[in-house]
Write a protein that holds these residues in place. Sequence first.
Motif, short mmCIF file in Angstrom:
data_model
loop_
_atom_site.label_atom_id
_atom_site.label_comp_id
_atom_site.label_asym_id
_atom_site.label_seq_id
_atom_site.Cartn_x
_atom_site.Cartn_y
_atom_site.Cartn_z
N ARG A 1 -0.01 9.39 -4.70
CA ARG A 1 0.61 8.75 -5.45
C ARG A 1 1.80 8.29 -4.93
NH1 ARG A 1 0.57 13.84 -9.81
NH2 ARG A 1 -1.68 13.74 -10.22
N ASN A 2 2.06 8.46 -3.62
CA ASN A 2 3.26 8.04 -2.76
C ASN A 2 2.97 7.29 -1.66
OD1 ASN A 2 3.45 9.97 -0.52
ND2 ASN A 2 3.77 11.32 -2.41
N SER B 1 -4.62 4.95 -4.35
CA SER B 1 -3.03 4.69 -3.99
C SER B 1 -2.78 3.27 -4.51
CB SER B 1 -2.92 4.91 -2.70
OG SER B 1 -3.34 3.92 -1.74
#
Length: 677
Positions: free
Chosen positions: A387-388, A413
């Motif tokens: 998610r990052n 992602s």
Amino acid sequence: MQNVLIVGAGTGGLIILDLLQNLEFMNVKAIIDTDERAPGITRAKELGIPYGNDWKEHLSPNIHIVFDVSGSETVFAELLKARSDHTVLIPGSVANLLVRLLEENDTYTRRIRAEVHKQRMVFNSVEEGMIGINKHGKVDFFNHSAARMIGTAIEDAIGKTITEVIPTSRLTHVLDSGRAELNKELVLPNGLKIVTSRYPLHDHKGKLVGAFAVFKDMTEVLTLAEEITDLKKIQTMLEAIIHSSDDAISVVDENGNGILVNPAYTRITGLTADEVIGKPAAVDIIEGESIHMKVLKTRQPVRGVNMRVGENNTEVIVNVAPIIVDRQIRGSVGVIHDITEMRNLMNELDRARTIIRKLESTYTFDDVYGKSADIEIAIEQAKLAARNSLPVLLRGEPGSGKELFAHAIHSASEQKYSKFVRVNCANHPFDLEAELFGKHDESQTNDFNDSLFIQSKNGTLYLDEISDMPLDVQKKLLIYLREGIIYPGGREDPMHLPVRIIAASSKSLEKAKYNGTFLEDLYYLLNRISIQIPSLRTRKEDIPVIVENLLIKLNQEFGMNVKGITKEAQDFLKRFDWPGNVRELENVLSRAMIYTNQGKKILELEDVTKSLFSENHAEEDTVLPDKSTLASIMDDYEKTILETALRENDGNKSITANRLGISLRSLYYKLEKFNLV
């Protein structure tokens, strides 16, 4: 109503009692016998009919008939004296005769009723409407289908004149003329169109006694005609499809004789329709057995069989399926693919797949198999990392699936629409710094467009075995992770470049940091998101689901159809510690599939043990060649098997593929891989 007294409750009395119960005009007032256990007394108790042991108590003036079946002349004489003048006394002999007559009458009545019921069931079961009239023109027969189509209940039609039921009916004309009228159209009062046939009825003497009509809803007839028309269209379309197909098609009957081939069949085999139709199915085979005959015998489809056919000795793959109609085998249809054309397509497909694998990630979290606590924790951590864009450090033993997790993180992602680029820092054959950041030569010309960082722009750069990365390269990587810039090709001007870094190591980074071979600052930057991939020996409960999915993958790769392994083989795999983890398990399964018997659907304990251990494994330690890996040993062994199989089959690739239980496509792929073509 006739009141009846039965004297004697033996077998004769019981029969008379049962028969009189079925007659509405007979009323049994009592049955008498000195034996209370007589069958007639027992039945009277069941029916609630009075009974006793003295007939005098029940012989009254209102008794109309007395049946004496006691068998005693004394009783008969006393009854004769005691009866009233209007009471009829029937002796036993007459009673027995009456019993037989009543029984015969009852039998014939039941038979007639049964026949009438059968006829009524037949007439009411047919889809056609049926109407019969007597010689006076009145309806005396009317079945359910007639009631449904005309819209008149049976009880409302019986007894009426035919013109009251159907005003436009011509049954009276048939009755007058005595001539039949066949297949005539008629519109009923409710607007329904029917097709009807009318017939005169004659008795056994030839006398005209009525008329009969049979009719059918034209809607059904029109629907049937439309279906026939559609079937003809479908037949024409199927013939056009068969004749336009580039694949050869052959059809045989239930005896294995050819009945149809298409133009592609002639092109591929060199045989015309006249040379095949009416001939046995094996007429076109040069090398191999008739699959048509095998399918006709087993009633099961057979697919992917390699053989040579026709005058051109063409190498083909054959798929044959049975033609079953109403559970009866009526023949079989075969589709023949020319391998020459298919091989070219498969080579192009393999090249395309290679390019695709280089351009993008091919795995997601759905490809990570297992439900154990350790693997689920690792999956959840990896999903959070996706998610990052922070760097991720994957840690685990060789073969545990670190690269699979890296692919899955990339696929989940924001970088998934760009490239996934992999580099092994331990076994890189070139200058790793130049490969990552670009080259710089003496002429001061920079060549950095092919650097891995440039290729990974907006995507993911996966650095496998980062613990073996040289220190000078670590320093440049540290600068990038801190500032987001690189100095491509040794330039002084920095370049800002968005790249997601995923690193992996099977060695202890803490130990490398302590020994001074790994930068401490780089360690802490990478260790912000650290995911431990569990070894297979710590999650053996996941082995069944891993095996199931590996078999699917290997079946696609080898062109096989192994459906599973036995419980004994599965239990054996669970007992092994798997130092090579999932990668080793995959290699063991692939070897077991390659060397198992042709057509085997289930791998057994013997297959996996042979694949896992050499013959002397239990007696002495195996000595591996220098710089060998499990994959290289497997490749050497596979190459030896291929050479042996080709030699034993005189170089015939079709027979070799069948012998090894793999598709011809897979065989050619492996021959090219090991330079055996």
